[in-house]
Write a protein that holds these residues in place. Structure first.
Motif: not given
Length: 241
Positions: A1-29
């Motif tokens: 039986m496949i366990t359903p994937r847990r939805r990220p918490s609000i804190f985790e969602s904000f953290n993912f968004a900030i990681e996305g911003i940081i990644h673009v700043l690091r990789t895109q001139r």
């Protein structure tokens, strides 16, 4: 039986968004350039004490550019994952994303000009009025002297040729000398700030092409630009009536 994937918490969602911003700043001139310009614009807005509505317009324009750049980066990443070989449609998707960034950037430049043009023009009018009462022949003298100094410095440094490479950049020196001359020759005309701004943008584009082509380093271009502008300013200040 496949366990359903847990939805990220609000804190985790904000953290993912900030990681996305940081990644673009690091990789895109381009994102780093946009971000740096945004910080400079906001600091300038505080220095000139712009109104609340003007600040709102600047913030919207800045956010528009940054969001467009991030969407463009996301599109490029998705296209690269989906296609392993050249595909005209993949190229088209990337071009459209880049076009969106271009439109946002042009809009931001227009908003910035509308907000700052009057205030910057007022602050600089006194100095320019003193220097602008000079014959146009000084422009030719300034350009010739700039070229002569560039050749002399290249001969002294032993790097590059008179027309290519070496320190300082002759193209940048002439471009910024022309910008300074145009600014001073225009005098107290209605469209002085607009024409001067457009000439400055053209000079910056000339400098960028020299760096992008690998002919000059950023230091060589910067020193050439400063040399051309200063020589022209000194000529006009010293020989204007």
């Amino acid at each position: 039986m496949i366990t359903p994937r847990r939805r990220p918490s609000i804190f985790e969602s904000f953290n993912f968004a900030i990681e996305g911003i940081i990644h673009v700043l690091r990789t895109q001139r381009n994102m780093r350039i946009h971000f740096g310009v945004a910080v400079a614009v906001l600091v300038t807005a505080l220095a000139f004490d712009v109104s609340r509505l003007e600040l709102i317009a600047l913030l919207i324009a800045i956010a528009f550019v940054l969001i467009a750049e991030m969407f463009n980066t996301a599109v490029e990443a998705a296209v690269d994952v989906a296609s392993t070989s050249f595909d005209p449609m993949a190229k088209l998707a990337k071009d459209i994303g880049a076009g969106a960034v271009l439109i946002a950037s042009i809009n931001a430049i227009a908003v910035g000009y509308l907000v700052f043009s009057g205030q910057v023009a007022d602050e600089s009018s006194r100095l320019l009025d003193k220097l602008s009462e000079a014959p146009a022949e000084l422009t030719l003298i300034a350009l010739v002297l700039t070229i002569a100094l560039v050749i002399a410095l290249k001969a002294f440094s032993g790097r590059g040729s008179p027309l290519r490479g070496g320190w300082p950049s002759g193209h940048a020196a002439v471009a910024f000398a022309a910008w300074m001359a145009v600014t001073l020759v225009l005098g107290d005309t209605e469209h002085r700030f607009l024409v001067s701004s457009l000439t400055l943008i053209m000079a910056l584009l000339v400098a960028q092409t020299r760096i992008e082509a690998g002919v000059h380093s950023a230091l060589e271009v910067a020193s050439g630009g400063v040399l051309g502008a200063l020589v022209t300013l000194v000529i006009f200040q010293g020989f204007s009536a």
